[in-house]
Design an enzyme around this catalytic site. Structure first.
Site, mmCIF file in Angstrom:
data_model
loop_
_atom_site.group_PDB
_atom_site.id
_atom_site.type_symbol
_atom_site.label_atom_id
_atom_site.label_comp_id
_atom_site.label_asym_id
_atom_site.label_seq_id
_atom_site.Cartn_x
_atom_site.Cartn_y
_atom_site.Cartn_z
ATOM 1 N N GLY A 1 20.825 50.328 33.189
ATOM 2 C CA GLY A 1 21.716 49.231 33.517
ATOM 3 C C GLY A 1 21.348 47.982 32.743
ATOM 4 N N GLY A 2 22.281 47.041 32.692
ATOM 5 C CA GLY A 2 22.001 45.771 32.033
ATOM 6 C C GLY A 2 22.660 45.639 30.679
ATOM 7 N N TYR B 1 15.255 42.824 24.225
ATOM 8 C CA TYR B 1 14.326 43.041 23.114
ATOM 9 C C TYR B 1 13.051 43.689 23.635
ATOM 10 C CZ TYR B 1 10.535 41.936 19.872
ATOM 11 O OH TYR B 1 9.428 42.026 19.048
ATOM 12 N N ILE C 1 14.463 43.529 33.794
ATOM 13 C CA ILE C 1 14.549 44.780 34.548
ATOM 14 C C ILE C 1 15.791 45.540 34.110
ATOM 15 C CG2 ILE C 1 14.880 45.804 36.847
ATOM 16 C CD1 ILE C 1 13.405 43.393 38.001
ATOM 17 N N GLY D 1 12.738 50.769 33.526
ATOM 18 C CA GLY D 1 11.875 49.965 34.375
ATOM 19 C C GLY D 1 11.888 48.490 34.057
ATOM 20 N N CYS E 1 20.137 39.699 27.873
ATOM 21 C CA CYS E 1 20.774 40.015 29.160
ATOM 22 C C CYS E 1 22.104 39.295 29.344
ATOM 23 C CB CYS E 1 19.835 39.718 30.320
ATOM 24 S SG CYS E 1 18.288 40.634 30.219
#
EC number: 2.3.1.181
Length: 225
Positions: free
Chosen positions: A83-84, A88, A158, A170, A188
């Site tokens: 996800g996300g 970097y 995360i 993770g 993000c």
């Protein structure tokens, strides 16, 4: 103290901890995670917390917007199932890939992500750094009053994936990376805040120091480590 995830201490083994001393190619790491997650789901391998660094690269999560990749030629770019958005990875950043069986702990994705945040905050506290969460921004943030009254920088990211209730991917914690490497993306998808690291905040810490802190605080959050 943070309340650990509910689990049966009598039947759940402590996770294996693995530390890679050399940078791990991203595709190799993903293959290793996927294989281990499948084995955990089948009950043929213990849970795993894998601490490593990557060579400099960008990854695009499932919500990534191509316009947030500002310099696509700067470093290799990998699409990934976590996800996300864009992030970097590179030298000086501690990546922790966490493979846990939520069926045997607590099958709650939101609670798991919140516990990852709590774990990072507890780890930062070992270095006298106050990490905070925000309801509209996943990750861990630090206030930067020297930059302005409302200034904040992100110190840890995360991004998770869950398959058959086994987690993988993770967190990443900026220890002493080259922060200029983040300038090739909108980290993000958030352009109004910057990034920082333990070194940028004036804290000298080795990867070994960070690894010890991560392991020390893991049990307080996850109940077994």
């Amino acid at each position: 103290m943070v309340k650990p995830l509910a689990l049966d201490e009598t039947t759940l083994e402590a996770p294996e901890w693995r530390i890679s001393d050399l940078p791990v190619p991203y595709e190799e790491a993903v293959k290793t995670m996927e294989a281990r997650a499948a084995a955990i789901a089948e009950g043929t391998a213990p849970e795993l917390v894998w601490l490593l660094e990557h060579p400099a690269l960008y990854t695009a999560g499932t919500s990534a917007d191509e316009t947030d990749l500002l310099d696509p030629k700067r470093f290799p770019v990998f699409s990934t199932g976590r996800g996300g958005q864009y992030t970097y990875h590179g030298p000086g950043q501690r990546v922790a890939y966490v493979m846990l069986d939520l069926k045997r702990r607590k099958p709650d994705v939101r609670a798991y992500v919140q516990d990852l945040e709590r774990w990072l905050i507890a780890t930062l506290a070992e270095f006298n750094v106050t990490g905070e969460t925000r309801p509209d921004r996943v990750g861990v943030w630090v206030k930067r009053p020297e930059k302005g009254l409302t200034a904040e920088d992100k110190i840890a990211a995360i991004g998770v994936r869950i398959r058959k209730w086994v987690t993988f991917h993770g967190v990443s914690l900026n220890v002493e990376p080259d922060l200029d490497h983040f300038s090739g993306i909108v980290p993000c998808g958030i352009s109004q805040f910057g990034v920082t690291s333990l070194a940028d905040l004036g804290h000298t810490a080795t990867m070994a120091d960070v690894d010890l802190a991560l392991k020390k605080t893991f049990r307080d959050v996850f109940g077994r480590g």
